[in-house]
Design an enzyme around this catalytic site. Structure first.
Site, PDB file in Angstrom:
ATOM      1  N   THR A   1       2.946   0.269   6.521  1.00  0.00           N
ATOM      2  CA  THR A   1       1.811  -0.425   7.112  1.00  0.00           C
ATOM      3  C   THR A   1       2.227  -1.889   7.103  1.00  0.00           C
ATOM      4  O   THR A   1       3.238  -2.246   6.520  1.00  0.00           O
ATOM      5  CB  THR A   1       0.515  -0.345   6.256  1.00  0.00           C
ATOM      6  OG1 THR A   1       0.723  -1.086   5.060  1.00  0.00           O
ATOM      7  CG2 THR A   1       0.119   1.077   5.927  1.00  0.00           C
ATOM      8  N   THR A   2       1.385  -2.735   7.738  1.00  0.00           N
ATOM      9  CA  THR A   2       1.614  -4.181   7.632  1.00  0.00           C
ATOM     10  C   THR A   2       0.580  -4.749   6.664  1.00  0.00           C
ATOM     11  O   THR A   2       0.167  -5.892   6.759  1.00  0.00           O
ATOM     12  CB  THR A   2       1.589  -4.816   9.030  1.00  0.00           C
ATOM     13  OG1 THR A   2       2.469  -4.049   9.863  1.00  0.00           O
ATOM     14  CG2 THR A   2       2.103  -6.242   9.042  1.00  0.00           C
ATOM     15  N   HIS A   3       0.142  -3.911   5.736  1.00  0.00           N
ATOM     16  CA  HIS A   3      -0.887  -4.309   4.788  1.00  0.00           C
ATOM     17  C   HIS A   3      -0.263  -4.816   3.497  1.00  0.00           C
ATOM     18  O   HIS A   3      -0.449  -4.249   2.428  1.00  0.00           O
ATOM     19  CB  HIS A   3      -1.833  -3.142   4.527  1.00  0.00           C
ATOM     20  CG  HIS A   3      -2.415  -2.579   5.795  1.00  0.00           C
ATOM     21  ND1 HIS A   3      -2.992  -1.348   5.870  1.00  0.00           N
ATOM     22  CD2 HIS A   3      -2.488  -3.094   7.042  1.00  0.00           C
ATOM     23  CE1 HIS A   3      -3.412  -1.127   7.113  1.00  0.00           C
ATOM     24  NE2 HIS A   3      -3.114  -2.170   7.840  1.00  0.00           N
ATOM     25  N   LEU A   4       0.520  -5.863   3.632  1.00  0.00           N
ATOM     26  CA  LEU A   4       1.122  -6.503   2.476  1.00  0.00           C
ATOM     27  C   LEU A   4       0.074  -7.405   1.842  1.00  0.00           C
ATOM     28  O   LEU A   4      -0.793  -7.938   2.539  1.00  0.00           O
ATOM     29  CB  LEU A   4       2.338  -7.310   2.927  1.00  0.00           C
ATOM     30  CG  LEU A   4       3.416  -6.468   3.625  1.00  0.00           C
ATOM     31  CD1 LEU A   4       4.069  -7.244   4.751  1.00  0.00           C
ATOM     32  CD2 LEU A   4       4.451  -5.996   2.635  1.00  0.00           C
TER      33      LEU A   4
ATOM     34  N   GLN B   1       0.856  -1.175   0.000  1.00  0.00           N
ATOM     35  CA  GLN B   1       0.000   0.000   0.000  1.00  0.00           C
ATOM     36  C   GLN B   1       0.886   1.217   0.000  1.00  0.00           C
ATOM     37  O   GLN B   1       1.992   1.185   0.542  1.00  0.00           O
ATOM     38  CB  GLN B   1      -0.859   0.017   1.270  1.00  0.00           C
ATOM     39  CG  GLN B   1      -2.216  -0.566   1.067  1.00  0.00           C
ATOM     40  CD  GLN B   1      -3.043  -0.545   2.315  1.00  0.00           C
ATOM     41  OE1 GLN B   1      -2.537  -0.398   3.415  1.00  0.00           O
ATOM     42  NE2 GLN B   1      -4.327  -0.708   2.152  1.00  0.00           N
TER      43      GLN B   1
END
Ligand SMILES: Cc1cc2nc3c(=O)[nH]c(=O)nc-3n(C[C@H](O)[C@H](O)[C@H](O)COP(=O)(O)OP(=O)(O)OC[C@H]3O[C@@H](n4cnc5c(N)ncnc54)[C@H](O)[C@@H]3O)c2cc1C
Ligand code: SF4
Lengths: 592, 236
Positions: free
Chosen positions: A517-520, A346
């Site tokens: 973010t950790t929105h991989l 993201q």
């Protein structure tokens, strides 16, 4: 020696794993859930006041993945040597029972309906040529209408607070006008606006945008979910993102699912169990079970199972697929294979505005999922024609509780002092009087951005690390710049004395040293074509039909929204089709 | 749950009780091991470093004070006990790089791919201080702590800018380590040895462990009325 057998093995005890384990035990299966980290319960890890210690929590990262055991390597381009991600920074994967669901923030979105068919939507509006060379734009293969019941179910399990716009075709409230239709309202009323959120709301309205409250899995009042699990009201303690909620107010697998699941005699949870691989039979088209390492004894254990669920988080799922030989590894040169293809992330940039000294923004007050956003520049909600990029970005104030060490480390830079007396003055002013505004946007998939196994570095168990080849691309940088420019009128309407609008710069490579973010996402995506997706639309491996891979790995591109609501809905969607179709006649749910 | 007696008691100030907004359960949490630690630390003053040598400790004290000086805004690193904080951190799992991936080979690459040295924080300080004192003696004929503030600032500016090499450790890496730990020491809960008398939190208006803001979610930009409280119940 006969191996221990379970009807189903679930790898990873986060949201995805807990949902699948719950659904499969409800269907009468015996389920073993394996978690590499330790046991965690709110009563212990979340106990006040230990849980609200910034140094121990978000700074020393006690709840996150222990990189000393395993990590990834990262490079920006195919020509580079990838280097190990040695210190947690850009992303913070979870570990231990509950996974990252124990210490997430709680922004609980559904999906923008058009994002599920982004390729079709872009082609319909702007033609095939609009898609840049090298961009792997794809549809999910599932529609919003198909997923709606599962979004609804996830919200009821999570105890999500929010304000709807449209329910069953009727406008019911002041929610997000761009939302898809809902079959029901949120289970809990909307959370209050912090001062910064209400300031943003008023200014965004004045600027002509359409602000709405972020849907938050932080409970606005006491709640009992369909599993009988209970939550208490959130008090905006501000130790939310990166912390375990001491008040049982933030949804987590530990609070919202596991208390019910643990009582089911068909369910077994084994922690400190690091799964090394899924075992396949000779045809390599059927899984026979998994092999894991008991990390406390360093003993290898094999279990047999009829059904294997990978729910170890996005990139761990891809890693396990590559280590086990599930599907064909993606090769960017020949453009073949699907395991590792369409790795996405993201684009997030954080801007800041300062209010006059008479206004205190009390940034330490907040809750992880709470805030006010606009979607006017997200998804397909605006005309991309003249702009020439795909994707978009919500913009929001999401005051999760800013604590002093993080504020101090982050202050300065970009031409302003990072230490000394002038720095101190700026830190105090910023902490007391400023507001953070994020552009939290999409990130498209590209032919040369992918996951594979690293040729050099190994984890503590002797297995090759996963290698990420990732950088920011022109399309996404321009998208981010465009959306960030739209913050300016909001800042003006807020009466800001100063604004620092931060955007990605052309050619700027991905930097592993700063939190994004950790929105991989992606890497084992769902779809309708086995040449471009590792999973069918039920998240079932095309190649090994008794393996389902649940997580944000299924997203063909990174969306503007936080992923967990979508992950949970996909988990319930996959579980529904396993229960209603697969279990009756195991085999591929879609013919390749 | 029936409330248990606290194992350690300290005088409660009126403001503290008020500040908890009715949730006195805080004091019922017994056996919080940090209390004993925090109180023990307070008893044994002045602080004797266990990781740093006396000379290294003088360096850390002086450098931290330049990075975070006493000034019109409030206390500096010295008053806040930052050097003590850093020394104690070096003895913690963090000092030993407990959750860093430290497997070889160590290959240097572009800065944006992150830290790639074979050193944990303890090594970085040991090597960094030695290297910087060598540089300082060469440039100024004295150790860092004995230089006037202006010269110290000049050295730190050069270190931050990357123009000082410290042997094995790039100057910039050492600078970032020192800056990060200094700021942690200024603002972490006092139980770790820094943020003495909650001086760091007072400066920022951060209320510490209150963690209950039901009545202050939105007061239209009014400052939060209560002062800070620490994990061990210390108020300011
Ligand atoms: C600080 C932070 C804030 C966040 N905030 C938000 C937010 O506000 N909104 C949102 O939507 N998302 C948010 N996220 C992302 C969210 O946490 C994840 O999307 C979600 O938790 C993913 O769930 P999962 O079940 O797929 O994976 P996880 O929760 O990561 O669970 C996977 C589990 O599998 C285990 N595992 C991995 N490998 C193995 C193995 N080999 N053997 C055994 N077990 C294994 C892991 O230890 C872990 O416990 C946040 C993340 C972080 C870090
Ligand atoms: S802000 Fe609310 S949901 Fe978050 S940790 Fe605190 S009480 Fe829990």
């Amino acid at each position: 020696m006969t191996k221990k057998h379970a009807d189903a093995i679930v790898v990873g005890a986060g949201w995805a794993g807990s949902i699948l384990a719950k659904e499969l035990t409800e269907a009468g299966l015996s389920v073993i859930m394996l978690e590499r980290g330790s046991e965690r319960t709110t009563a212990v890890e979340g106990a006040y006041p230990d849980s609200i210690d910034e140094l121990r929590g978000a700074i020393r990262k006690r709840l996150f993945q222990n990189l000393s055991q395993t990590t990834v390597t990262v490079r920006n381009t195919i020509e580079q040597t990838a280097l190990p991600y040695r210190q947690l920074a850009a992303f913070l994967p979870g570990e231990g029972v509950g996974g990252a669901g124990l210490h997430w923030s709680g922004v609980h979105f559904r999906v923008s309906p058009e994002d599920l068919r982004l390729r079709s939507s872009v082609v319909e509006r702007y033609g095939e040529k609009f898609i840049p060379e090298g961009m792997n734009l794809q549809d999910y293969g599932v529609t919003y209408a198909e997923l709606e019941p599962f979004f609804d179910k996830a919200e009821k399990v999570f105890g999500t607070s929010g304000e709807a716009y449209r329910v069953n075709g009727k406008i019911v409230g002041n929610g997000n006008i761009f939302d898809g239709d809902r079959s029901d309202n949120f289970p809990l009323p909307v959370m209050k606006d912090t001062f910064t959120a209400s300031t943003f709301r008023a200014a965004a309205t004045e600027a002509g945008y359409h602000p709405y409250s972020l849907p938050a899995a932080n409970a606005s009042s006491q709640y009992t979910n369909p599993y009988g699990c209970q939550m208490g009201p959130c008090n905006f303690c501000g130790y939310c993102s990166g912390y375990d909620c001491y008040l049982y107010s933030k949804a987590s697998p530990n609070v919202n699912i596991l208390p019910a699941l643990r009582q089911d005699p068909g369910f077994t949870l084994i922690s400190d169990a690091h799964v090394l691989r899924v075992d396949l039979d000779d045809t390599r088209s059927k899984a026979t079970g998994v092999t894991y390492l008991e990390t406390k004894t360093q003993k290898e254990v094999s279990l047999s199972a009829d059904l294997v669920i990978l729910s170890a988080f996005q990139f761990h799922n891809v890693h396990l697929m590559l280590l086990s030989g599930i599907g064909k590894p993606y090769d960017p040169i020949s453009n073949t294979g699907t395991t590792g293809r369409n790795f996405v992330y993201q684009t997030i940039t954080s801007s800041r505005v300062w209010l006059p000294p008479s206004k205190y923004t009390n940034q330490f007050i907040g809750a992880g999922g709470v805030g006010v956003a606009i979607d006017d520049f997200n998804s397909m909600n605006f005309d991309h024609g003249p702009l020439g990029f795909v994707g978009g970005s919500p913009v929001w104030v999401n005051q999760a509780g800013v604590k002093p060490i993080a504020a101090a480390i982050g202050t300065g830079g970009g031409g302003t002092p990072r230490w000394g007396s002038a720095y101190k003055g700026a830190l105090i002013d910023t902490y007391k009087h400023s507001i953070g505004i994020d552009a939290h946007g999409s990130n498209m998939a590209y032919r040369d951005v992918y996951l594979d196994l690293d040729p050099t570095w190994k984890d503590a168990y002797g297995q090759p690390l996963l290698r990420m080849t990732f950088t920011w691309k022109d399309n996404d940088i321009r998208m981010n710049q465009y959306v960030v420019s739209k913050i300016e009128p909001i800042a003006k309407a807020m009466g800001a004395t100063k604004a620092n609008l931060v955007h990605l710069n052309a050619g700027q490579p991905f930097d592993t040293r700063h939190y994004q973010t950790t929105h991989l996402g992606g890497g084992a995506v769902m779809g309708t074509d086995p040449k471009t997706s590792a999973l069918n639309r039920y998240l079932q491996s095309w190649d090994v039909s008794n393996v389902f891979v649940i997580g944000s790995n299924a997203f063909p591109q990174g969306m503007g929204y936080n992923p967990t609501g979508m992950v949970a809905a996909l988990a319930y969607w996959a579980a529904y089709h396993i229960r209603t179709t697969y279990l009756k006649s195991p085999g591929p749910l879609v013919q390749a | 749950m029936p409330p248990k007696e606290p194992t350690l008691t300290r005088p409660l100030r009126r403001s503290f009780v008020k500040g908890l907004l009715g949730s006195t359960s805080f004091w019922m949490v017994s056996g919080h091991s940090h209390w004993a630690e925090a109180l023990a630390q307070e008893a044994q003053k002045p602080y004797q470093p266990t990781f740093f040598t006396p000379d290294e400790y003088r360096f850390v004290e002086a450098a931290a004070e330049r990075l975070f000086p006493q000034d019109q805004h409030g206390p500096g690193a010295q008053t806040l006990g930052v050097a003590e904080f850093i020394d104690r951190q070096m003895e913690s799992p963090y000092g030993h790089g407990d959750n860093w991936y430290m497997s070889a080979p160590f290959v240097q690459g572009p800065a944006n791919l992150g830290y790639q040295l074979p050193f944990v924080p303890r090594d970085l300080y040991r090597k960094g201080i030695a290297g910087l004192e060598t540089y300082t003696r060469q440039q100024h004929g004295k150790v860092f702590a004995d230089l006037p503030s202006a010269a110290q600032e000049q050295i730190l500016t050069a270190l931050e800018g990357g123009s000082v090499s410290l042997g094995d450790v790039p100057g910039r890496v050492f600078f970032e380590q020192l800056r990060t730990n200094t700021l942690e020491g200024a603002f972490a809960d006092p139980l770790y040895g820094g943020n003495k008398r909650l001086g760091g939190w007072l400066m920022l208006g951060f209320p510490g462990a209150r963690a209950d803001f039901m009545d202050w979610v939105n007061q239209d930009g009014e400052a939060y009325p209560f002062g800070p409280i620490s994990l061990s119940g210390e108020t300011a």
